[in-house]
Design an enzyme around this catalytic site. Structure first.
Site, mmCIF file in Angstrom:
data_model
loop_
_atom_site.group_PDB
_atom_site.id
_atom_site.type_symbol
_atom_site.label_atom_id
_atom_site.label_comp_id
_atom_site.label_asym_id
_atom_site.label_seq_id
_atom_site.Cartn_x
_atom_site.Cartn_y
_atom_site.Cartn_z
ATOM 1 N N CYS A 1 -24.658 15.671 -23.381
ATOM 2 C CA CYS A 1 -25.325 14.455 -23.882
ATOM 3 C C CYS A 1 -25.334 13.154 -23.180
ATOM 4 O O CYS A 1 -24.033 12.927 -22.759
ATOM 5 C CB CYS A 1 -24.517 14.313 -25.460
ATOM 6 S SG CYS A 1 -24.468 12.576 -25.921
ATOM 7 N N CYS B 1 -23.383 10.052 -24.105
ATOM 8 C CA CYS B 1 -21.978 10.326 -24.256
ATOM 9 C C CYS B 1 -21.333 10.141 -23.015
ATOM 10 O O CYS B 1 -20.233 9.515 -22.773
ATOM 11 C CB CYS B 1 -21.624 11.746 -24.535
ATOM 12 S SG CYS B 1 -22.219 12.400 -26.448
#
Ligand code: ZN
Length: 151
Positions: free
Chosen positions: A78, A81
């Site tokens: 991600c 993230c």
């Protein structure tokens, strides 16, 4: 003595600032009222995110922590993230002793993410007294995180 950052990746294991013994701290004492098992020095509260490695550790931390717990639900694939990760670390350092910051890898603990109804990542959930108080999603600065979580 310089703290070893890697040791903070082991959940709820706090290195002693005096003798560097690794103390496993029950979540109920994560606010660092605990003392070192070797030399009895007072331990410092965690100032880096704790990586949660099991469902049991997650449940213990949320249930027993005397401090609010901000949990970053993330995954290695991600990109947002990775953007938010240093902000999560900054929050952990700035709020050491008042908030416990933890990370849950949604790939390794999908049951935890599922039970918390995590639909997108990064999602950061703040728990107080074992109950969800706030949640925010998406990449943001440490200041925006603190504001969104009402810290
Ligand atoms: Zn010690």
């Amino acid at each position: 003595m310089r703290m070893n950052a890697a040791s903070h990746r082991i959940p709820m294991i706090i290195p002693c600032p005096s003798c560097s013994a690794k103390n496993r701290i029950p979540a109920a004492r994560i606010d660092a009222r605990a003392h070192c098992g070797e030399c009895k020095a007072r331990l410092s509260p965690p100032d880096r995110p704790l990586s949660i490695s099991s469902t049991a550790d997650f449940e213990e931390l949320i249930r027993d922590s005397p401090l609010p717990v901000a949990v970053d639900f993330w995954a290695a694939w991600c990109a947002p993230c990775r953007v938010v990760a240093p902000q999560i670390e900054a929050l952990a350092t700035a709020r050491a002793g008042t908030v416990v910051v933890a990370k849950v890898d949604t790939e390794t603990l999908p049951d935890v993410a599922g039970r918390q109804a995590i639909r997108s990542i990064p999602t950061i959930v703040l728990f107080r007294n074992g109950v969800e108080a706030k949640r925010v999603s998406g990449a943001m600065s440490a200041a925006q995180l603190a504001e969104g979580l009402a810290l």
